[in-house]
Every structure is written in C-alpha cells, then in structure tokens.
Motif scaffolding. Structure first.
Motif, PDB file in Angstrom:
ATOM      1  N   GLY A 134       0.798  -1.206   0.000  1.00  0.00           N
ATOM      2  CA  GLY A 134       0.000   0.000   0.000  1.00  0.00           C
ATOM      3  C   GLY A 134       0.835   1.262   0.000  1.00  0.00           C
ATOM      4  O   GLY A 134       2.053   1.228   0.207  1.00  0.00           O
ATOM      5  N   LYS A 135       0.165   2.386  -0.201  1.00  0.00           N
ATOM      6  CA  LYS A 135       0.870   3.670  -0.264  1.00  0.00           C
ATOM      7  C   LYS A 135       1.559   4.003   1.050  1.00  0.00           C
ATOM      8  O   LYS A 135       2.675   4.533   1.058  1.00  0.00           O
ATOM      9  CB  LYS A 135      -0.104   4.774  -0.653  1.00  0.00           C
ATOM     10  CG  LYS A 135      -0.618   4.662  -2.083  1.00  0.00           C
ATOM     11  CD  LYS A 135      -1.606   5.781  -2.398  1.00  0.00           C
ATOM     12  CE  LYS A 135      -2.158   5.648  -3.803  1.00  0.00           C
ATOM     13  NZ  LYS A 135      -3.154   6.698  -4.099  1.00  0.00           N
ATOM     14  N   THR A 136       0.910   3.712   2.177  1.00  0.00           N
ATOM     15  CA  THR A 136       1.524   4.015   3.464  1.00  0.00           C
ATOM     16  C   THR A 136       2.788   3.192   3.670  1.00  0.00           C
ATOM     17  O   THR A 136       3.797   3.706   4.173  1.00  0.00           O
ATOM     18  CB  THR A 136       0.535   3.745   4.612  1.00  0.00           C
ATOM     19  OG1 THR A 136      -0.610   4.581   4.450  1.00  0.00           O
ATOM     20  CG2 THR A 136       1.177   4.051   5.955  1.00  0.00           C
ATOM     21  N   GLN A 137       2.757   1.920   3.288  1.00  0.00           N
ATOM     22  CA  GLN A 137       3.955   1.085   3.387  1.00  0.00           C
ATOM     23  C   GLN A 137       5.082   1.660   2.538  1.00  0.00           C
ATOM     24  O   GLN A 137       6.241   1.692   2.957  1.00  0.00           O
ATOM     25  CB  GLN A 137       3.636  -0.341   2.930  1.00  0.00           C
ATOM     26  CG  GLN A 137       2.721  -1.119   3.851  1.00  0.00           C
ATOM     27  CD  GLN A 137       2.313  -2.441   3.236  1.00  0.00           C
ATOM     28  OE1 GLN A 137       1.514  -2.485   2.295  1.00  0.00           O
ATOM     29  NE2 GLN A 137       2.859  -3.528   3.741  1.00  0.00           N
ATOM     30  N   ILE A 138       4.748   2.100   1.340  1.00  0.00           N
ATOM     31  CA  ILE A 138       5.761   2.657   0.445  1.00  0.00           C
ATOM     32  C   ILE A 138       6.308   3.962   1.006  1.00  0.00           C
ATOM     33  O   ILE A 138       7.534   4.192   0.997  1.00  0.00           O
ATOM     34  CB  ILE A 138       5.171   2.872  -0.964  1.00  0.00           C
ATOM     35  CG1 ILE A 138       4.832   1.518  -1.601  1.00  0.00           C
ATOM     36  CG2 ILE A 138       6.148   3.648  -1.846  1.00  0.00           C
ATOM     37  CD1 ILE A 138       4.079   1.627  -2.910  1.00  0.00           C
ATOM     38  N   TYR A 191       3.283  11.869   4.532  1.00  0.00           N
ATOM     39  CA  TYR A 191       3.393  12.582   3.275  1.00  0.00           C
ATOM     40  C   TYR A 191       2.089  12.435   2.493  1.00  0.00           C
ATOM     41  O   TYR A 191       1.308  11.512   2.710  1.00  0.00           O
ATOM     42  CB  TYR A 191       4.541  12.025   2.421  1.00  0.00           C
ATOM     43  CG  TYR A 191       5.906  12.559   2.765  1.00  0.00           C
ATOM     44  CD1 TYR A 191       6.345  13.767   2.239  1.00  0.00           C
ATOM     45  CD2 TYR A 191       6.757  11.845   3.589  1.00  0.00           C
ATOM     46  CE1 TYR A 191       7.617  14.252   2.536  1.00  0.00           C
ATOM     47  CE2 TYR A 191       8.019  12.321   3.904  1.00  0.00           C
ATOM     48  CZ  TYR A 191       8.445  13.530   3.367  1.00  0.00           C
ATOM     49  OH  TYR A 191       9.689  14.000   3.669  1.00  0.00           O
ATOM     50  N   ASP A 192       1.879  13.302   1.537  1.00  0.00           N
ATOM     51  CA  ASP A 192       0.726  13.204   0.658  1.00  0.00           C
ATOM     52  C   ASP A 192       0.836  11.916  -0.164  1.00  0.00           C
ATOM     53  O   ASP A 192       1.833  11.705  -0.863  1.00  0.00           O
ATOM     54  CB  ASP A 192       0.712  14.424  -0.270  1.00  0.00           C
ATOM     55  CG  ASP A 192      -0.514  14.477  -1.159  1.00  0.00           C
ATOM     56  OD1 ASP A 192      -1.230  13.463  -1.257  1.00  0.00           O
ATOM     57  OD2 ASP A 192      -0.734  15.532  -1.775  1.00  0.00           O
ATOM     58  N   PRO A 193      -0.173  11.034  -0.108  1.00  0.00           N
ATOM     59  CA  PRO A 193      -0.118   9.791  -0.895  1.00  0.00           C
ATOM     60  C   PRO A 193       0.060  10.038  -2.384  1.00  0.00           C
ATOM     61  O   PRO A 193       0.522   9.149  -3.108  1.00  0.00           O
ATOM     62  CB  PRO A 193      -1.471   9.133  -0.596  1.00  0.00           C
ATOM     63  CG  PRO A 193      -1.884   9.677   0.722  1.00  0.00           C
ATOM     64  CD  PRO A 193      -1.384  11.095   0.739  1.00  0.00           C
TER      65      PRO A 193
END
Length: 225
Positions: free
Chosen positions: A172-176, A186-188
């Motif tokens: 997911g974006k948070t993991q990345i 940060y802004d996804p």
C-alpha cells in the motif's frame, strides 16, 4: 521454505518493537520479536537469525551482555539500538562486535537500510533481484530491462528496490511512504507521481511489470493480474 533473511528483534518498548518488526516484514524479511533476551540462546539455535536488532537498555541482561552471547554462539550480524548518544556507548558496542549502531529516535527507513546493508556485507541476502526481464542490482544501482539500461532518479531507484524486494506482494501507499521516504504522513499523491514515472521508464523496453491493484496498492510481477 522461505529464503528471506531472518531478523531477530529484541526491544522492550512494545510500540518500537512492533514498528520495527512491521517495517522489516514489509521489506521482505522473516521477523521474530522478543521483549528481552531471556530466550536468546534458544532463539539463536531454533530461529537461526541472519541478523539481530538489539536494544541496549533491556530488563535483565543488557544489550552489551546479549551481544557477547550472539558473538559466542552465532555468525549473525548485529545492529544495536539505544537512546544514549554518547560516543563511549557507541564505541563500546562496536568494539564488542556490533556491525552497526543506531541512536533513538530513528527513522524506520534508515533502520531497514542499515539492516539490509549489513546483510549484504555478510552475504546473507542477494544484491540482485530479477522480475521477468527486469534486473535490479541493489549494490551497484544498475537496472536493466532485457539488455537495455534503465536510467532512474535516486528516489525512483529507492522505490524500485523496495518494490523488487516485495516482488509478488501487494504493498500500500503508506507502506511505500514509510519504506522509501521514512514517514507515513506525506501526501499519498507523492507515491502515485513516482510510481507513474517509474512505470513509464520500465515500459519503454518491455511489457508492464508494475501493476496497480485497485484499492490496495501496487505490485511488481511479471505476469498480468
């Protein structure tokens, strides 16, 4: 059986231990968490870690005493964590055989990078990952699509290294954000912009490898979903 490197984390602060364990699992490692070193001898024999993340300030035997146990009983790498920032403490750990030393508070991405670097130095993890006709050499920073080099920015290379380590897994974006930039807030859209740029460069010399899984994240794999 998984060939991923095994990392034993000994940290008595539950929140820190959980965060470290999650970040290392996201980076593709097998992880075992312990709040102290009471089971260290058994863990070294049964789990057979390739690396130990070891807090200095622990109940019972402190990190320096546990470091001696690791060095007597195992060839595992050791990254020590401490809230102390004194040079004497750092030198004490390094002089007793620690491979690296990180002072709290630290960024999870830096810890993962240091763990990865120690494992590479010890030859416990491959530096080259291949996904289809894509080859990523983490040590040299060379990326090839077939026989053609792929020129990436430093951020794109960090992103690709992470996705390559997670190949076949949806992230997911948070993991990345945590793994590549070191923060979750940060802004996804930052992820979307860099994924799009990376995807364009990878597709210049071959079919799609970097896939979007709607509502979940991204996955690097050779086959179409």
């Amino acid at each position: 059986m998984s060939t991923a490197a095994r990392v034993l984390v000994i940290e008595d602060a539950e929140a820190i231990g959980a965060a470290v364990g999650s970040a290392l699992r996201d980076a593709g490692y097998q992880v075992q968490l312990r709040p102290d070193g009471r089971e260290l001898e058994n863990d070294l024999a049964r789990f057979r870690p390739d690396l130990v993340v070891l807090d200095v300030m622990l109940p019972g035997r402190d990190g320096f005493a546990l470091l001696e146990v690791v060095r007597r009983s195992s060839g595992a790498g050791v990254v020590m964590l401490t809230a102390r920032d004194g040079v004497a403490d750092r030198l004490r750990g390094l002089d007793r055989g620690a491979d690296d030393y990180l002072v709290k508070p630290f960024v999870l991405a830096e810890l993962v990078a240091r763990v990865s670097a120690v494992l590479r130095r010890l030859g416990r993890t491959p530096s080259t990952v291949q996904v289809g006709d894509l080859v990523v050499d983490a040590d040299s920073g060379v990326v090839l699509r077939g026989s053609e080099p792929v020129e990436l920015t430093a951020t794109e290379l960090r992103l690709l290294r992470y996705l390559a380590a997670q190949r076949g897994r949806v992230v997911g974006k948070t993991q990345i954000l945590t793994a590549v930039w070191g923060y979750e807030d940060y802004d996804p859209n930052l992820v979307e912009v860099h994924v799009s740029a990376l995807r364009r460069k990878l597709e210049e010399n071959g079919p799609r490898l970097l896939h979007t899984v709607r509502g979940l994240g991204y996955v690097l794999r050779a086959d179409e979903p």
